[in-house]
Scaffold this active site. Structure first.
Site, mmCIF file in Angstrom:
data_model
loop_
_atom_site.group_PDB
_atom_site.id
_atom_site.type_symbol
_atom_site.label_atom_id
_atom_site.label_comp_id
_atom_site.label_asym_id
_atom_site.label_seq_id
_atom_site.Cartn_x
_atom_site.Cartn_y
_atom_site.Cartn_z
ATOM 1 N N LEU A 4 -1.774 0.337 -0.289
ATOM 2 C CA LEU A 4 -2.877 -0.517 0.187
ATOM 3 C C LEU A 4 -3.902 0.244 1.040
ATOM 4 O O LEU A 4 -3.541 0.880 2.034
ATOM 5 C CB LEU A 4 -2.289 -1.678 1.013
ATOM 6 C CG LEU A 4 -3.302 -2.727 1.496
ATOM 7 C CD1 LEU A 4 -3.878 -3.510 0.339
ATOM 8 C CD2 LEU A 4 -2.664 -3.659 2.505
ATOM 9 N N ASP A 5 -5.166 0.160 0.653
ATOM 10 C CA ASP A 5 -6.285 0.718 1.431
ATOM 11 C C ASP A 5 -6.170 2.224 1.668
ATOM 12 O O ASP A 5 -6.740 2.756 2.633
ATOM 13 C CB ASP A 5 -6.430 -0.003 2.790
ATOM 14 C CG ASP A 5 -6.697 -1.490 2.620
ATOM 15 O OD1 ASP A 5 -7.250 -1.870 1.574
ATOM 16 O OD2 ASP A 5 -6.345 -2.267 3.521
ATOM 17 N N ALA A 6 -5.432 2.912 0.795
ATOM 18 C CA ALA A 6 -5.225 4.343 1.019
ATOM 19 C C ALA A 6 -5.771 5.202 -0.117
ATOM 20 O O ALA A 6 -5.578 6.414 -0.124
ATOM 21 C CB ALA A 6 -3.735 4.627 1.217
#
Lengths: 286, 286, 286, 286
Positions: free
Chosen positions: C229-231
């Site tokens: 997530l979000d990486a």
């Protein structure tokens, strides 16, 4: 910039009806001429913050008397208040290590009177800038910090700060982590410039961290130092665009420019009494 | 930043098929290792611009031989070309008047080797910074300029620049308008920092002009000096937000920060051979 | 903007001498007219990245033949390469929830041909924008997502994307976390706009997190979606200044403006083949 | 954003001692709860400007009574004052030509209630956006403007504006110069977005002018329309970086993004009564 002498009143208190009316009436009754005024009602904490600059010579009394007469109002509203005199310059003790960009920048601003401060001394864990600092007529203290002598070193820094009657300590890329004791001793009086856009990249080597993450902007953060590393109240931040062609060394170079700009802005806000603490956040009346 | 020694080839020529192929093949045939390369085809002027950095020690010859061997290619494509060696630092002569912000900033960058330049001397129409400059081990020349002696003064500036074997002259808030002769003598070699976002507010007192017009941002412009005042090719610009609460003095203060940043960026682009002239515009390979 | 039809060649390969020479000679030998070219040598990964735009009608062959003839060069240098034709528009499937700012913004850019894309359909977990989307002549699919039906819902999203022959999926403030399967299925083909300056404030309610930390700027990040997530690799970011007077609602409002701007820029870079993956970082040839 | 209903008092008057005290005491005496307050003392014009937001339900009277009771204070200080009610939305008449970016942007903000306004109608000299506007339930008026019919056309625009009971007219890239009569009729009520960083590049084709001058940033300006072209009081401005690789078409594309952002900010400041005129400059209480 205010050529004329002025008193600056800052105050924070629980919000309620009538604060401005009470304070403004007090000033008007004494024929005080308001030069600048800022207010903030924080709906989150239900606190009220204000900052008022008054022409010193419009008031019929001096600073001591101003403070004495204002005390009942401060008490009535449970204010955390403060009145300062622009004729009394803040005494800023600068701590530095081996990088010159912030030091040169601060001394240029001091020299040109852009920053109206006194610099009673510069303290460094290295001797590199002795000549440069002393050429400006500013005392320079070399306080080496090693893994073994930290406690003694910070005691010496404290002693020198007290001896210099310092109002605020500025870590101008001082590459040592202050002891929790020292941080706790001067809440809201130690200003650091961190070379990242906090809360990203806390701790060591933030430019390397930024490079590895592949961010498209890097930043710098000016904040009050607390015992928790890089977690104190933020005064000022800024960012600058980078791209894939930039190496870590390029990031360091771009970063220096925002570090010194952000530190200079943050310090100016502080010495002009524009920064009020609101828990771990700040109100900055720019 | 490139710790390793490199040759930088810049060239401009009429656009046609095969330019990159010819140059890149020449470099590859000599086992040249390309570190960085930038190209621009200007559809307006139908000119092609390029800049290539090559590891110096990947080539089997020295700078003189490089230039000799490249000449036929330059001729074939009618190139305006240039090859420089990162080991030979540009000699930057700084002209200054009474404001210190750009001078301190440039010397800090020079001192920290962030700007890889030599500063053979500083020339000023005032004596204020003699001590500061000389403390850095840099010769300082005081050349007063009055309404009467302009011609002699600029002759002296020219003599000092020649004597110092200057590559580029930097007007670091030098508050005198150079003579048309001097401007014409060094095209693309005199860099000025103007304290407005050109073409707005040409001429004197740009911050006052900006204040009167009520703009919401102010700016600074780094440009090559030509005989026409403030009209030369622009190298770099930037702006900063202001608001109704800012006085002219505040504008001056904010402006200083962008002036020095914009000048430093523009000068770095120039000394790293990143700026190519395209008529009265520039190609800047950042 | 390029009114004329062009082929765009992008390639990444291990760095070595002769890459540019080989590619440029191939193009020149075929009389290809280069419109724009960008290069990047990553000293960290020792990889070389390039992007070249060629006038389509300057070459004596079509796209298929171009690809066939380029293959030996790609093989020789172990290139990960790609050749696209500007006459073939990318098919962009937009996923949206209940916020309109990114959707309106993308449709305005599509409508004005500023973004040269096809939008074969819009998919949403809500029905709110059906009328607006259909008014533009674009099919709208309502695929509700609940805690129970996630697997079936994402299967349907995948089916619709395949049916639409989508090249890229854009999460235009789509407020659902895609399944790891779906993320893994389209590496480098799902673009998200996250409403914080990553890596700060990962996960839910980033504006609330930013408010609590008291930052002085907020940001937005356009990135490729990966299973973490979000990486994923960052394509584009930007920030905007806020101050103590701004509530969380104000942050949301300011944030919308940078979200849509950052998403539009990132998407344009992607559809113009300006983004190359370099591990978890990106090379963006703007 | 203020979910709660509020009254907003704005006032400008010659500066003197006691203004804040008088106004704040009046509010406090009526138990008015101040939500937000801003002040500015202009040392140049010696005028005082203020804006105060008060919770509507904290006051014991309605808007009419508030205005009636405040009148003696306004008279005493020779104030140009105004009191508005957040429950009464401003009526914004939008004028547009053939470019959609500002129109889409404004309608998205209106639709999402980010901008709390009514749009009683859209007027255009072309018919292109009729369908789009009407789909939103907003009346659309086509008023062609030719060299011959200008007088009649602007009479019709005026009639439609009056009929719509418009508070403010927004030129959202309306590509016609309004007649001096129309400009003079609604001082401080016609808002234009100009596609340059004024005062640079006044008049036609500013992006072409910017390209020719070789500037490194372009900008947009939101200002009140006066009879003198592009010379009215500036409400808001912003800039964006460009470089040598950008064509005029690229400038147009980048420009659209700042045009719509700057217009939206300027319009919001206006409808929230944050803009006060100070001669040909503005005070903007953001």
């Amino acid at each position: 910039m205010h050529p004329q002498r002025r008193y600056t009143l800052t105050a924070a208190c629980p919000d309620r009806v009538g604060i401005v009316a009470r304070v403004a009436t007090f000033i008007a009754d004494n024929r005080g001429w308001i030069l600048e005024t800022s207010h903030h009602a924080d709906s989150d904490t239900e606190h009220y913050f204000m900052r008022i600059e008054i022409k010193a010579d419009s008031l019929p009394f001096d600073l001591t008397e101003f403070r004495r007469r204002f005390r009942p109002i401060a008490d009535e509203f449970a204010m955390d208040s403060r009145i300062t005199d622009s004729a009394v310059k803040k005494r800023v003790v600068v701590l530095v290590s081996k990088q010159e960009h912030c030091l040169y920048d601060l001394l240029a601003r001091w020299q040109s009177k852009e920053l109206e401060i006194d610099i009673p001394c510069v303290i460094s864990n290295h001797n590199d800038f002795r000549g440069f600092v002393e050429w400006h007529g500013i005392p320079f203290h070399h306080v080496p910090v090693t893994a073994e002598n930290k406690s003694a070193a910070y005691a010496e820094v404290t002693r020198l700060f007290e001896e210099a009657q310092g109002d605020v300590m500025v870590l101008a890329r001082y590459m040592q982590v202050l002891s929790p004791d020292l941080c706790a001793r001067y809440p809201g009086r130690i200003i650091n410039i961190h070379h990242s856009f906090l809360p990203s990249f806390v701790g060591a080597k933030p430019y390397h961290q930024a490079y590895q993450r592949g961010v498209k902007l890097i930043g710098a953060t000016c904040h009050y130092v607390t015992a928790e590393l890089d977690a104190g109240p933020i005064i000022e931040q800024d960012t600058v665009r980078i791209d894939h062609g930039d190496t870590v060394e390029d990031l360091v170079r771009y970063g220096k420019d925002i570090e010194k700009a952000v530190l200079a802005r943050g310090l100016r806000y502080h010495v002009e009494d524009r920064v009020l603490l609101n828990g771990n956040r700040t109100v900055v009346f720019r």
